[in-house]
Design a protein around this motif. Structure first.
Motif, PDB file in Angstrom:
ATOM      1  N   ARG A 105       7.405   8.296  -9.122  1.00 33.03           N
ATOM      2  CA  ARG A 105       6.044   7.827  -8.525  1.00 33.03           C
ATOM      3  C   ARG A 105       6.788   7.174  -7.092  1.00 33.03           C
ATOM      4  N   LYS A 106       7.846   6.580  -6.974  1.00 32.80           N
ATOM      5  CA  LYS A 106       8.207   6.068  -5.813  1.00 32.80           C
ATOM      6  C   LYS A 106       8.505   7.316  -4.578  1.00 32.80           C
ATOM      7  N   GLU A 108       7.054  10.117  -4.779  1.00 28.12           N
ATOM      8  CA  GLU A 108       5.583  10.789  -4.559  1.00 28.12           C
ATOM      9  C   GLU A 108       4.858   9.845  -3.576  1.00 28.12           C
ATOM     10  N   GLN A 109       5.175   8.501  -3.626  1.00 29.05           N
ATOM     11  CA  GLN A 109       4.113   7.476  -2.709  1.00 29.05           C
ATOM     12  C   GLN A 109       4.773   7.624  -1.317  1.00 29.05           C
ATOM     13  N   ALA A 110       6.213   7.560  -1.204  1.00 27.79           N
ATOM     14  CA  ALA A 110       6.995   7.685  -0.105  1.00 27.79           C
ATOM     15  C   ALA A 110       6.518   9.157   0.659  1.00 27.79           C
ATOM     16  N   GLN A 112       3.681  10.628   0.300  1.00 28.52           N
ATOM     17  CA  GLN A 112       2.490  10.643   0.649  1.00 28.52           C
ATOM     18  C   GLN A 112       2.184   9.608   1.975  1.00 28.52           C
ATOM     19  N   VAL A 113       3.256   8.580   2.204  1.00 27.77           N
ATOM     20  CA  VAL A 113       3.176   7.850   3.207  1.00 27.77           C
ATOM     21  C   VAL A 113       3.877   8.628   4.521  1.00 27.77           C
ATOM     22  N   ASP A 116       0.994  11.131   5.495  1.00 30.95           N
ATOM     23  CA  ASP A 116      -0.106  10.362   6.228  1.00 30.95           C
ATOM     24  C   ASP A 116       0.344  10.081   7.621  1.00 30.95           C
TER      25      ASP A 116
END
Length: 481
Positions: A105-106, A108-110, A112-113, A116
């Motif tokens: 999850r981390k 994936e979040q990184a 996505q950041v 972006d």
């Protein structure tokens, strides 16, 4: 205390529990939660742990220290772990899976950041990164050209211009690629590039073509970049037929001296008051070198013993050409002020304050400082631009339109009168070999080049009405303090 003699754990018993002297660890078992134990070590560290049996084997799972976990929280955790074991689950594997899912999850979040961030990254940001990454592979001039393409403009023109009616210097205009700086890279589509090409072709098609070619190379670099490749709308958004047609084809340049024009050109150039500029222009014509190659000639590149000139070029890195008699006499007549053959006097005599005073004086008079008097490049210690002096000399001789690169073109054209082998001319000028024999088999030594080069020089000077040096120049070079 044995495992069979359990006690009910309380806050007081937990606080009072210690590891007896001589033991490496000691355990205290809870009666309320039989799978919960308290472990103490000689260092005073006390931790809660779970112990149970899974598939006939004893397993132990750490819960945490007594400072991080209350007794009730530790009991609840031990109960949760017991439920897992009773259902056939290994708490250790469950924890590994949980940590792996958390790390995923981390990531994936990184990702996505980062996605972006990249989605909004501007062309200018990536262009700057591109220049820094490629800088070590480029020459200083090539790098400076790329920086100039994206300049914002608006700075006062430093030389060679007339003041405005208000007594101000005109401002520089933005570089052709400047309008694209704030455009997100993902929005740099073929249509966007084509619109840019149409707009730039209205005012400066030649320079825009150069910038367009550099833009294509930049986008090729982006296409191979792990982060920026996915932002491109196509493999190379700048590589379109419409953009090429909008910028047009470059006109063939044909400015070159004819045989009958040599006399008036030499007369006008030799009349230039600045001997450094006069020698520089004549050296350009008689060596066929690129203007920048001659500007940066250093005294260590002049070999008077073996009569050779080491030219630093953009093709092979450097080449050695003959030091012909007339060029040798020109160079020997120059003062040796510093390491540069065509040195700048202003770089030696003017400090920054003197330059400001001269600029202010010319501004009060409503004029500009003479070309070469106050220049940015003079700080380098050598001549930076002789174009203005050459234009004046050509105007006097009736040869308007002849450029400095036209002198290089003149050298190649005039050799046709003498039937000089094309490979000899190419080697002197630093052109790439154009045939298999030239590329792989022919290696002409300096003495063989000299036979042809001195013949070229003698023929040019004969038709220019300039006498050849009667006495060979000495091998010594004087030093000017």
């Amino acid at each position: 205390m044995s495992k069979d003699s359990r006690v009910r754990l309380t806050a007081g018993r937990v606080a009072a529990f210690t590891c007896p002297a001589g033991k490496s660890q000691s355990f205290l078992w809870d009666t309320d939660s039989p799978s919960l134990m308290l472990r103490a070590t000689p260092t005073g560290r006390k931790t809660y742990a779970f112990e149970g049996r899974l598939n006939g084997a004893t397993i132990r799972v750490a819960i945490g220290t007594v400072t991080d976990w209350t007794l009730e929280a530790a009991r609840r955790r031990a109960g949760e772990l017991k439920q897992m074991v009773d259902t056939g689950l290994d708490p250790r594997e469950v924890e590994k899976d949980r940590q792996a899912a958390s790390e995923a999850r981390k990531r994936e979040q990184a990702a996505q950041v980062e996605a972006d961030r990249l989605a909004g990254v501007a062309f200018g940001v990536v262009w700057t990164e591109y220049l820094e990454e490629r800088r070590e592979h480029w020459g200083a001039v090539h790098y400076a050209d790329h920086v100039k393409m994206v300049k914002a403009g608006g700075e006062p023109v430093k030389r060679g211009v007339k003041l405005t009616p208000g007594g101000e210097r005109p401002k520089t205009i933005p570089g052709p690629l400047f309008p694209l700086l704030d455009v997100p890279l993902r929005e740099l589509t073929p249509a966007r590039v084509e619109a840019w090409a149409v707009e730039q072709a209205k005012t400066r098609p030649t320079y825009a073509r150069l910038c367009w070619r550099c833009l294509k190379v930049f986008l090729n670099w982006c296409a191979e970049h792990p982060d920026y490749a996915r932002l491109l709308s196509t493999a190379n958004p700048a590589k379109t037929k419409k953009a090429r047609e909008a910028l047009g084809k470059p006109a063939v340049k044909d400015d070159a001296l004819q045989r009958e024009q040599l006399a008036v050109w030499f007369a006008a150039v030799r009349a230039i008051e600045n001997p450094v500029i006069a020698a520089y222009l004549q050296t350009l014509l008689l060596t066929g070198a690129r203007p920048g190659e001659v500007l940066t000639l250093q005294w260590e590149d002049v070999n008077t013993q073996w009569k050779g000139l080491t030219i630093r070029d953009k093709v092979e890195g450097e080449r050695v050409i003959p030091l012909t008699p007339y060029v040798a006499s020109l160079l020997e007549s120059l003062p040796r002020r510093n390491e540069w053959v065509f040195s700048s006097t202003r770089a030696l005599s003017l400090d920054p304050e003197s330059i400001k005073r001269r600029q202010a004086k010319h501004a009060r008079r409503g004029s500009v400082a003479p070309v070469g008097e106050v220049t940015q490049g003079s700080a380098s210690g050598h001549l930076v631009d002789a174009s203005a002096s050459h234009r004046c000399a050509c105007a006097t001789a009736g040869l308007a339109g002849l450029t400095l690169h036209g002198l290089r073109r003149s050298f190649a054209s005039l050799t046709e009168w003498l039937d000089i082998p094309a490979g000899v001319v190419a080697q002197i000028q630093g052109h790439k070999p154009s045939a298999t024999a030239e590329k792989h088999y022919k290696r002409r030594p300096l003495d063989l080049l000299r036979v042809h080069h001195e013949r070229i020089e003698a023929w040019v000077l004969e038709h220019a009405g300039v006498p050849l040096p009667t006495v060979a120049p000495s091998q010594g070079l004087r030093v000017v303090a």
